[in-house]
Design an enzyme around this catalytic site. Structure first.
Site, PDB file in Angstrom:
ATOM      1  N   SER A 242       0.816  -1.208   0.000  1.00  0.00           N
ATOM      2  CA  SER A 242       0.000   0.000   0.000  1.00  0.00           C
ATOM      3  C   SER A 242       0.852   1.262   0.000  1.00  0.00           C
ATOM      4  O   SER A 242       1.730   1.405  -0.845  1.00  0.00           O
ATOM      5  CB  SER A 242      -0.943  -0.054   1.194  1.00  0.00           C
ATOM      6  N   LYS A 246       4.190   2.033  -2.405  1.00  0.00           N
ATOM      7  CA  LYS A 246       4.651   3.213  -3.147  1.00  0.00           C
ATOM      8  C   LYS A 246       6.097   3.465  -2.725  1.00  0.00           C
ATOM      9  O   LYS A 246       6.981   3.760  -3.532  1.00  0.00           O
ATOM     10  CB  LYS A 246       3.801   4.451  -2.812  1.00  0.00           C
ATOM     11  N   TRP A 333      -9.913   0.475  -5.141  1.00  0.00           N
ATOM     12  CA  TRP A 333      -9.357   1.808  -4.864  1.00  0.00           C
ATOM     13  C   TRP A 333      -7.933   1.947  -5.411  1.00  0.00           C
ATOM     14  O   TRP A 333      -7.497   3.022  -5.777  1.00  0.00           O
ATOM     15  CB  TRP A 333      -9.411   2.041  -3.350  1.00  0.00           C
ATOM     16  N   HIS A 392      -7.524  -5.656   0.033  1.00  0.00           N
ATOM     17  CA  HIS A 392      -6.308  -4.838   0.097  1.00  0.00           C
ATOM     18  C   HIS A 392      -5.465  -5.306   1.283  1.00  0.00           C
ATOM     19  O   HIS A 392      -5.768  -4.978   2.437  1.00  0.00           O
ATOM     20  CB  HIS A 392      -6.758  -3.389   0.290  1.00  0.00           C
TER      21      HIS A 392
HETATM   22  C1  GTR Z   1      -5.311   4.549   1.487  1.00  0.00           C
HETATM   23  C2  GTR Z   1      -4.728   5.395   0.401  1.00  0.00           C
HETATM   24  C3  GTR Z   1      -3.954   4.540  -0.521  1.00  0.00           C
HETATM   25  C4  GTR Z   1      -3.101   3.506   0.185  1.00  0.00           C
HETATM   26  C5  GTR Z   1      -3.652   3.059   1.506  1.00  0.00           C
HETATM   27  C6  GTR Z   1      -2.714   2.441   2.512  1.00  0.00           C
HETATM   28  O1  GTR Z   1      -6.158   5.216   2.322  1.00  0.00           O
HETATM   29  O2  GTR Z   1      -5.785   6.031  -0.249  1.00  0.00           O
HETATM   30  O3  GTR Z   1      -3.217   5.359  -1.392  1.00  0.00           O
HETATM   31  O4  GTR Z   1      -1.804   3.927   0.303  1.00  0.00           O
HETATM   32  O5  GTR Z   1      -4.248   4.066   2.207  1.00  0.00           O
HETATM   33  O6  GTR Z   1      -1.548   2.775   2.610  1.00  0.00           O
HETATM   34  O7  GTR Z   1      -3.209   1.638   3.278  1.00  0.00           O
END
Ligand code: GTR
Length: 412
Positions: A242, A246, A333, A392
């Site tokens: 997540s 990045k 997402w 996720h």
């Molecule tokens: C979310 C965000 C994503 C992702 C995620 C995370 O809220 O929108 O870009 O990075 O968090 O890190 O869990």
């Protein structure tokens, strides 16, 4: 009474005028594939001056630095180098999992005076013959918390150790707090970070966002791993999920010592193609998490098409090293299709190095009757992609593929 109404109207007008900037624009997200705008992906193999990149040397010497500078300047901010005075101390060491592994906590001191530090939790296979390959990644909740996340998701230490790999992790917030409020040098603003994070300690006037600070932290972990005689520092895969996915892409781009780059469900400003403007977009991410980015990024809110690169350029900075991009099918997402497209679109750069990209021309599809948490992959090449059924997250089924991939590339 009338006067109050007038003042109220005046305030509203001022607020309206003051709010004509991007902050005031309503952030809308397109959640539908059919509404993805027509776009053209920029070619990573064209220099800033419009000429074509033809050789590996041109890529490595000139084009790669150009792309690195675009992301440093316009998205994440510049990542400084190794701090003078960095040194390491092992605080604790024990045998765990019935002799399967060695667990140690190593403190990375960032200055001679030992004013600043963060701790790394290292697991190494206890029975290894020779130096071991490693994974290095940050965690969300703290090093101790990873010990409660070890069975089927996040940090399945036994599974990793059994495969002959070690793993090193540090808490994201111990490097740089994940909060909107920039913590000034010397301030004692956050309970979890004695006086701000590394952005406050080093280069406080610098333009780096938290993603750059975290990537910098990963490089400091790498500095340590280079000194550990149990570790094969030429075989360290950087990994993240997540926002930390990045970060792993960005760390891999900045630090060529990472021998494999893995991004798990990294989404917008990670592996997902930005020009699709689907689900999380620049305006949404920069509004909610402005501290992840350098301020130059603000101007691209609502303007993905004006960004001088797209995320496949970032992913291509891993080349010619093995690159693994992963999605989960319920992680809309993060835009799984955009993540797959990114993995597909780095191919021309890998081809320069005669390294194979994905073998499939289409995205792997999870059959409707697939078991929960099953993985559909395209991972024979130097670039790999998989999609897992489910949410996720990073699960042991994802790790199973990472272990196969890393074993093959590290010839283990
Ligand atoms: C979310 C965000 C994503 C992702 C995620 C995370 O809220 O929108 O870009 O990075 O968090 O890190 O869990």
């Amino acid at each position: 009474m009338k006067r109050f109404i007038k003042i109220g109207l005046l305030c509203a007008a001022v607020a309206l005028l003051a709010g004509t900037g991007v902050n005031a624009q309503e952030v809308k997200t397109n959640l539908v594939e059919e509404r993805v705008p027509a776009y053209e992906l920029p070619d990573p193999l064209v220099f800033n001056n419009g000429k074509k990149v033809r050789t590996r040397r041109q890529w490595t010497r000139k084009r790669r630095p150009e792309i690195l500078e675009i992301f440093s300047q316009e998205m994440y901010g510049h990542v400084p180098g190794r701090p003078a005075g960095e040194h390491f101390k092992t605080l604790r060491e024990e045998t765990v999992y019935d002799g399967l592994g060695i667990r140690k906590t190593v403190r990375i001191y960032l200055d001679v005076a030992e004013q600043h530090w963060f701790d790394v939790l290292v697991h190494l296979p206890a029975q290894a013959k020779g130096r071991v390959p490693m994974f290095a990644g940050l965690n969300f909740k703290g090093n101790d918390a990873t010990l409660d996340e070890t069975s089927s998701r996040r940090w399945p230490y036994e599974q990793i150790l059994k495969a002959g790999f070690g793993v090193a992790t540090a808490w994201r917030d111990s490097v740089e707090p994940d909060g909107k409020q920039f913590v000034a040098p010397g301030a004692d603003a956050a309970w979890f970070c004695r006086d701000g994070g590394v952005r406050a300690w080093y280069n406080p006037g610098g333009d780096w966002g938290a993603i750059s600070a975290w990537a910098w932290g990963l490089s400091r972990i790498m500095d340590y791993l280079e000194t550990d005689p149990a570790v094969d520092a030429k075989q360290v895969a950087v990994i993240g999920h997540s926002r930390l996915g990045k970060t792993s892409l960005w760390a891999g781009a900045n630090d060529p010592r990472f021998a494999i780059v893995i991004s798990n469900c990294s989404g917008c400003c990670g592996a997902a193609i930005s020009r699709r403007v689907v689900c999380e977009n620049f305006a949404a991410i920069d509004k909610t998490f402005p501290h992840w980015f350098t301020r130059a990024f603000d101007k691209y809110r609502f303007h993905e098409e004006q960004f001088p690169a797209d995320q496949h350029w970032l992913a291509a900075l891993a080349a010619p090293r093995p690159l693994y991009i992963v999605s989960a099918d319920q992680d809309g997402w993060a835009d799984p299709r955009g993540e797959w497209l990114c993995a597909k679109s780095v191919e021309p750069v890998y081809r320069l190095f005669r390294e194979p990209g994905l073998s499939g021309e289409t995205m792997p599809v999870i059959p409707a009757d697939a078991e929960p948490d099953s993985v559909w992959y395209d991972d024979d090449g130097t670039v790999a992609y998989h999609i897992r059924s489910g949410k996720h997250d990073i699960l042991s089924t994802d790790w199973a593929r990472y272990l196969v991939f890393a074993s093959r590339h590290f010839k283990r």
